[in-house]
Design a protein around this motif. Structure first.
Motif, short mmCIF file in Angstrom:
data_model
loop_
_atom_site.label_atom_id
_atom_site.label_comp_id
_atom_site.label_asym_id
_atom_site.label_seq_id
_atom_site.Cartn_x
_atom_site.Cartn_y
_atom_site.Cartn_z
N GLU A 539 0.87 -1.18 0.00
CA GLU A 539 0.00 0.00 0.00
C GLU A 539 0.90 1.23 0.00
O GLU A 539 1.75 1.39 0.88
CB GLU A 539 -0.92 0.00 1.22
CG GLU A 539 -1.93 1.14 1.21
CD GLU A 539 -2.90 1.08 2.38
OE1 GLU A 539 -3.92 0.38 2.27
OE2 GLU A 539 -2.61 1.73 3.40
N LEU A 540 0.70 2.10 -0.99
CA LEU A 540 1.57 3.25 -1.19
C LEU A 540 0.80 4.55 -1.03
O LEU A 540 -0.40 4.62 -1.34
CB LEU A 540 2.20 3.23 -2.58
CG LEU A 540 2.86 1.93 -3.07
CD1 LEU A 540 3.33 2.11 -4.50
CD2 LEU A 540 4.01 1.56 -2.17
N ARG A 541 1.51 5.56 -0.59
CA ARG A 541 1.02 6.94 -0.67
C ARG A 541 1.82 7.61 -1.77
O ARG A 541 3.03 7.74 -1.68
CB ARG A 541 1.22 7.68 0.64
CG ARG A 541 0.59 9.07 0.67
CD ARG A 541 0.93 9.79 1.96
NE ARG A 541 2.34 10.16 2.02
CZ ARG A 541 3.01 10.34 3.15
NH1 ARG A 541 2.43 10.15 4.31
NH2 ARG A 541 4.29 10.69 3.12
N VAL A 542 1.15 8.04 -2.83
CA VAL A 542 1.84 8.50 -4.03
C VAL A 542 1.43 9.93 -4.39
O VAL A 542 0.34 10.40 -4.04
CB VAL A 542 1.58 7.57 -5.23
CG1 VAL A 542 2.08 6.17 -4.96
CG2 VAL A 542 0.10 7.55 -5.59
N ILE A 561 11.99 0.23 -6.43
CA ILE A 561 12.23 0.47 -5.01
C ILE A 561 13.68 0.07 -4.71
O ILE A 561 14.12 -1.01 -5.10
CB ILE A 561 11.23 -0.29 -4.12
CG1 ILE A 561 11.35 0.13 -2.67
CG2 ILE A 561 11.37 -1.78 -4.27
CD1 ILE A 561 10.17 -0.28 -1.81
N HIS A 562 14.43 0.96 -4.09
CA HIS A 562 15.90 0.91 -3.92
C HIS A 562 16.55 0.40 -5.20
O HIS A 562 16.59 1.11 -6.19
CB HIS A 562 16.32 0.17 -2.64
CG HIS A 562 15.78 -1.21 -2.43
ND1 HIS A 562 16.47 -2.34 -2.79
CD2 HIS A 562 14.64 -1.65 -1.84
CE1 HIS A 562 15.79 -3.41 -2.46
NE2 HIS A 562 14.67 -3.03 -1.87
N ALA A 621 9.31 4.50 -3.20
CA ALA A 621 8.91 3.77 -4.40
C ALA A 621 8.64 4.73 -5.55
O ALA A 621 8.30 5.91 -5.33
CB ALA A 621 7.66 2.93 -4.12
N PHE A 622 8.77 4.20 -6.78
CA PHE A 622 8.55 4.99 -7.99
C PHE A 622 7.78 4.15 -8.99
O PHE A 622 8.04 2.95 -9.14
CB PHE A 622 9.89 5.41 -8.60
CG PHE A 622 10.87 5.98 -7.61
CD1 PHE A 622 10.85 7.32 -7.29
CD2 PHE A 622 11.78 5.16 -6.98
CE1 PHE A 622 11.73 7.83 -6.36
CE2 PHE A 622 12.67 5.66 -6.06
CZ PHE A 622 12.65 7.01 -5.74
N GLY A 633 6.38 7.95 -4.46
CA GLY A 633 5.67 7.78 -3.20
C GLY A 633 6.46 6.99 -2.19
O GLY A 633 7.65 6.69 -2.37
N VAL A 634 5.79 6.62 -1.11
CA VAL A 634 6.39 5.86 -0.02
C VAL A 634 5.48 4.70 0.34
O VAL A 634 4.27 4.73 0.09
CB VAL A 634 6.63 6.75 1.22
CG1 VAL A 634 7.62 7.85 0.90
CG2 VAL A 634 5.33 7.34 1.75
#
Length: 642
Positions: A539-542, A561-562, A621-622, A633-634
């Protein structure tokens, strides 16, 4: 004994009242802990409900002491939940406000007590009397005195019920119903991490230069590699022999101006194409820092490589081409129809957590060191950087020329520049950076950026930046996602062996006890007692960037992600977020540019990931699609953990 004194004695003696439920098929009375009828095998209806709504509904608890038989219907019962003591066992107790009567055997037992000869009233047990719904019955020593046959019958029934209850209690544990309100086992609480003394820097190491990871980013052909190579040459990191060799080869191929860039672009393909394709790593030292240069590719086709390498950055240099048309292409893309890499890289490095930025306006010699051109670039790009949440106080603007060595490691000598600029040179601006905090008090996390061949041993080594914690030779580490435990054999920093590495260091780690094929870019070295989660549902907040096609449920994306790239799809749009971060009451059907939202994504393969609140490096994250970054987002929650 009066009814009230009887109730008080119940409280003081901590009686556990037996709880029964009646089978709707054969009307047999079963103990509360039994989930199916002992007589006919029919599952208890309320137990089936508990798997759906997460609560167990009692079907047969008696709280009235009377003489009438139990009614056939129990549909009027209303269970009430009592407070739970979280300091001890996670076992929960419930009380019922049922209005039905006890069985005839129980009423006979009560009738033969000290109340014999008197008309007995129905006395309800108050709700604050705890009623244990586990496999325990009323102790025999508390039973009211009565005839020998009645006592023997009760003892036999009690023993039988206890045996059945204990057997079926273990069955309930095996069922492992997650939504059940009754916790059968205690929750797993990991021990608090305690760092060891060797993890902290000692006073003898205080004279060692601190390490600064510096990413060089910007639009293609803005001069990033040339600037990096020129800095290395001026600071003595490139020998005269190597520099002469690069100049000779560049002239032979008609690319004389690429001689400094080839100090960073060493592969044959990069030199033939004239563009950086991977993140080149180099080292230099300033008065204050030991700098790790991360020269990132500027071409849009290699943005994934830029993301993988530049995520390690503590600060960044954004290189801008001052030439007319080149700066505009970096902002608006070719023909002004898309976003350029100057904008995209700015957004990405900010989402990496980089807060300090140097804007190096390169090729000022081509525009005659024009102050007007510099101010135009500063105003236009400055407005965009502010929209990316860069603070003006954290952005340093420096006009320079990498080819002519103007304003790199000392103040410029060209009068056309010195007449209007009296600021810092590039090297002094790098020393003005403030190091971010290095947390060695947390468990080890080392995302693997690349797997390289060690120069000293010839073995495969995991290369990356320690985000948290510390390691030393002989330390035990867990290799994720394969889950194997290995021993640290050799630690190399800048091709030199070292005994200890701490958070912030870029190192190559050789391991013993794990096959080299298990080391993959995107994996993580972590503490064995504190493994990093591995999941494919997040679950992301973007924040949605400038897009032309709205994001719908089912939208296919590339997830970064990384150091991991994975195919994914948006499986759910949970809610929109307003400026205050408050979610909307209804979920939108699609997402468009500049919207903040909470979404759920499902990856084709599981990745090592962590909530952003716990580890920032593993929580950024992208989302990309069709060669462009569409959202940053994260990670808010890790779902479907493996």
């Amino acid at each position: 004994m009066s009814p009230l004194s009887f109730v008080e004695s119940v409280k003081k003696s901590s009686i556990v009242v037996p709880v029964l439920w009646r089978c709707p098929m054969c009307m047999f009375d079963n103990h509360e802990s039994i989930v199916y009828c002992e007589m006919c095998g029919v599952f208890r209806e309320s137990f089936m409900k508990s798997a759906r709504d997460g609560s167990i509904i009692g079907n047969g608890i008696s709280s009235n002491f009377g003489t009438s038989p139990m009614p056939k219907s129990d549909s009027t019962k209303m269970p009430a939940k009592t407070p739970t003591d979280f300091s001890g066992s996670p076992e929960r107790t419930y009380a019922s406000t049922s209005h039905e009567k006890v069985s005839s055997a129980q009423s006979a037992s009560v009738g033969s007590s000290s109340f014999t000869g008197k008309k007995m009233k129905h006395t309800a047990v108050p709700e604050d009397v705890a009623v244990d719904r586990t496999a325990r019955l009323i102790p025999d020593h508390f039973q009211l005195k009565e005839g020998q046959s009645s006592r023997a019958a009760r003892a036999s029934s009690s023993a039988q019920n206890e045996n059945v209850a204990q057997t079926l209690s273990s069955d309930i544990r095996k069922l492992n119903i997650e939504k059940n309100d009754v916790d059968i086992t205690k929750p797993y609480l990991p021990e608090e991490y305690k760092p060891e003394k060797w993890m902290f820097a000692v006073e003898e190491e205080s004279g060692v230069l601190s390490q600064l990871n510096l990413a060089i980013v910007g639009h293609v052909d803005s001069g990033k590699s040339t600037l990096s190579g020129r800095l290395l040459h001026l600071l003595g990191r490139i020998s005269k022999k190597d520099m002469h060799k690069n100049e000779k080869e560049a002239k032979e191929k008609g690319k004389g101006s690429f001689s400094y860039a080839w100090a960073m672009d060493e592969s044959t393909e990069e030199r033939e194409r004239g563009v950086t394709m991977t993140v080149a790593v180099a080292y230099l030292e300033t008065k204050k820092y030991r700098v790790v240069l991360l020269d990132s590719p500027g071409h849009k086709d290699f943005v994934p490589n830029m993301i993988s390498g530049a995520t390690q950055a503590d600060a960044a240099i954004l290189v801008v081409d001052a030439c007319t048309g080149s700066f505009e292409a970096g902002m608006d893309g070719e023909g002004g129809k898309s976003i350029g890499q100057t904008k995209e890289h700015s957004q990405l490095v900010r989402s990496f957590g980089v807060e300090q930025l140097i804007v190096a306006v390169n090729k000022m010699d081509v525009v005659g060191y024009s102050k007007d051109r510099f101010e135009f670039i500063k105003v236009r790009l400055g407005n965009f950087l502010r929209s990316c949440n860069f603070k003006d106080s954290s952005v340093t603007w420096i006009p320079l020329s990498a080819v002519e060595n103007q304003n790199l490691i000392k103040i410029p000598s060209d009068a056309r520049l010195t007449t209007w600029y009296q600021g810092l040179c590039l090297l002094d601006a790098i020393d003005s950076f403030q190091l971010p905090s290095r947390d060695v008090s947390k468990p080890l996390i080392l995302p693997i950026c690349d797997v390289i061949k060690s120069q000293s041993t010839g073995q495969l080594s995991a290369f990356g930046k320690l985000e948290t914690g510390a390691i030393k030779n002989g330390s035990k580490v867990l290799v994720s996602p394969c889950g194997q435990v290995a021993t640290v054999k050799i630690i190399e920093r800048d091709s030199n062996s070292c005994d200890i590495a701490r958070a912030g260091d870029n190192v190559a780690v050789s391991l013993h006890g794990v096959d080299g094929s298990r080391l993959i870019p995107g994996g993580v070295l972590c503490s064995p007692g504190f493994p990093v989660p591995v999941s494919n549902i997040l679950e992301l907040r973007v924040l949605v960037l400038d897009i032309t096609i709205p994001i719908l449920v089912g939208y296919q994306v590339e997830f970064y992600i990384h150091h991991v790239k994975e195919a994914a799809r948006v499986t759910k749009i949970v809610a929109l977020l307003d400026k205050a971060g408050k979610p909307s009451k209804t979920a939108p059907r699609f997402l468009k540019s500049k919207q903040n939202a909470i979404v759920q994504v499902t990856l084709d393969g599981a990745v090592c990931v962590q909530e952003f609140s716990k580890c920032r490096a593993l929580g950024r994250a992208f989302l990309r699609s069709s060669g462009s970054t569409i959202a940053i987002g994260v990670v808010m929650r890790v779902l479907g953990q493996e």
